[in-house]
Design a protein around this motif. Sequence first.
Motif, PDB file in Angstrom:
ATOM      1  N   UNK A 194       0.562  -4.534   6.983  1.00 28.60           N
ATOM      2  CA  UNK A 194      -0.108  -3.572   7.844  1.00 28.60           C
ATOM      3  C   UNK A 194      -0.693  -2.472   6.966  1.00 28.60           C
ATOM      4  N   UNK A 195      -1.843  -1.917   7.387  1.00 23.82           N
ATOM      5  CA  UNK A 195      -2.434  -0.804   6.647  1.00 23.82           C
ATOM      6  C   UNK A 195      -3.023   0.203   7.626  1.00 23.82           C
ATOM      7  N   UNK A 209      -0.672   1.113   2.713  1.00 20.81           N
ATOM      8  CA  UNK A 209      -0.357  -0.238   3.172  1.00 20.81           C
ATOM      9  C   UNK A 209       1.087  -0.604   2.856  1.00 20.81           C
ATOM     10  N   UNK A 210       1.637  -1.462   3.702  1.00 22.77           N
ATOM     11  CA  UNK A 210       2.956  -2.064   3.517  1.00 22.77           C
ATOM     12  C   UNK A 210       2.757  -3.574   3.603  1.00 22.77           C
ATOM     13  N   UNK A 227       1.907   0.638  -1.030  1.00 23.73           N
ATOM     14  CA  UNK A 227       0.777   1.044  -1.847  1.00 23.73           C
ATOM     15  C   UNK A 227      -0.118   2.019  -1.116  1.00 23.73           C
ATOM     16  N   UNK A 228      -1.007   2.627  -1.866  1.00 32.77           N
ATOM     17  CA  UNK A 228      -1.951   3.570  -1.286  1.00 32.77           C
ATOM     18  C   UNK A 228      -3.231   3.606  -2.093  1.00 32.77           C
ATOM     19  N   UNK A 229      -4.260   4.120  -1.469  1.00 31.43           N
ATOM     20  CA  UNK A 229      -5.565   4.193  -2.125  1.00 31.43           C
ATOM     21  C   UNK A 229      -6.251   5.508  -1.765  1.00 31.43           C
ATOM     22  N   UNK A 230      -6.917   6.095  -2.756  1.00 31.75           N
ATOM     23  CA  UNK A 230      -7.745   7.270  -2.555  1.00 31.75           C
ATOM     24  C   UNK A 230      -9.145   6.936  -3.035  1.00 31.75           C
ATOM     25  N   UNK A 243      -6.035   2.913  -6.720  1.00 29.84           N
ATOM     26  CA  UNK A 243      -5.079   2.212  -5.868  1.00 29.84           C
ATOM     27  C   UNK A 243      -3.776   2.025  -6.627  1.00 29.84           C
ATOM     28  N   UNK A 244      -2.670   2.341  -5.965  1.00 30.31           N
ATOM     29  CA  UNK A 244      -1.342   2.204  -6.551  1.00 30.31           C
ATOM     30  C   UNK A 244      -0.528   1.204  -5.729  1.00 30.31           C
ATOM     31  N   UNK A 245       0.185   0.331  -6.429  1.00 32.72           N
ATOM     32  CA  UNK A 245       1.117  -0.612  -5.796  1.00 32.72           C
ATOM     33  C   UNK A 245       2.500  -0.369  -6.384  1.00 32.72           C
TER      34      UNK A 245
END
Length: 397
Positions: A194-195, A209-210, A227-230, A243-245
């Motif tokens: 999901x995001x 996101x997960x 994770x996340x993104x900017x 983006x980080x995971x």
Amino acid sequence: RALILASWLGVAVMPSPAPAEETIARPPADGSSASGSPAESPADPAPPGKPLWHYGGFIDLGYSLDFNFPANHFFRDRSTTPKVNELNLNMVGGYVRKDATESSRWGTELLVQTGEDSKAFGFAVGLPKVSDSDVWRHFGRANVSYLAPVGNGLTVQAGLFNSFIGYESLYAKDNGNYTRAWIADYSPYLMFGVNAQYQFNEQWSGAFFIINDYFHLENSNNVPSYGGQVQYKPASAWTVKETIYYGPDQSDTAIAFWRFFSDSIVEWKGDRITLAIDYQVGTQRNASAPGNPRDFYTGASLETRWRIAGPWAVSVRPEFFWDRNGLMTGSQQFVKAITTTGEYRIPYKWTTTICRLEYRYDDSTGSGGGFFKGTNNVLTPGQQMLIFSVVGTFDSP
């Protein structure tokens, strides 16, 4: 395992592995944009008269002439375009998509596919696969989304969706080059989970996101990853993304063994020229090795595309990939490569035919490096390839 993740998330998704549309990285599989081309955000309201439903399909045929002439016909350590010296149906697929807009807030995507490129992507080296992975690899999208009336619009998406990581798409039709970069093959093309995405203003947007695992068809454990993104647009031609995971990708899920991964992209897009650099780095401690040494890998590609005139274009991509401990490829190696592609597009009504001629040179050194050569499949550092491809697309207006 997917049901465990779905229950943990509290959303209803498909019972096994199954980006949202982005400005750059992993373009949509609906023919609406080529590599690096802006793609409409699902949070954007549909212009008057624009249909909400889209459908289409594509077929990808390629012949890779490997001058090493390996007897096994394999491009070693590759998950896409893996077969050489034979004509291959690399990918064929069909899709249907409904946009989520302010007037119709629910959206959905479904893409089914088959071909050589669908056989190996989505898996990790040396890790178990999800059950029925041979079935789920035939899905390239399977998700639902909802545009919530929150501020500028919060889009929530669940299921199998386009990866937030990487610049190149799984589908050659969306890229400047026919074959993909090494960092593309060893970062996820798709994600299962999901995001949530939010556009703060014209310059800044973000996503969280997960997901079930780094690769959506691997089954290393039952703990989700995060994770996340900017994304930042300092000017109309520029886009910067980070983006980080962070998550467990080993059977031992102790946080000391979680993987940290970073993907940094900078793109400049002019009227005829597109330039982009994608740099990736990943690391984790090895839970199964004595002393738990730190595994490390990194790579980068420089994406360049010049639309010369009319249907003609050329793309050049130098790159490197260092798999210091063999975590990603299964071999300790340092790879350098350069790929040059000439392209001619033939549009006709709802269809486009993309004809490409590509030259690729790869050089792999290190204790596990090399490519197959000759009747005995011995390993040699260098590999030269000449690639012929025809990609046909059909997309609703």
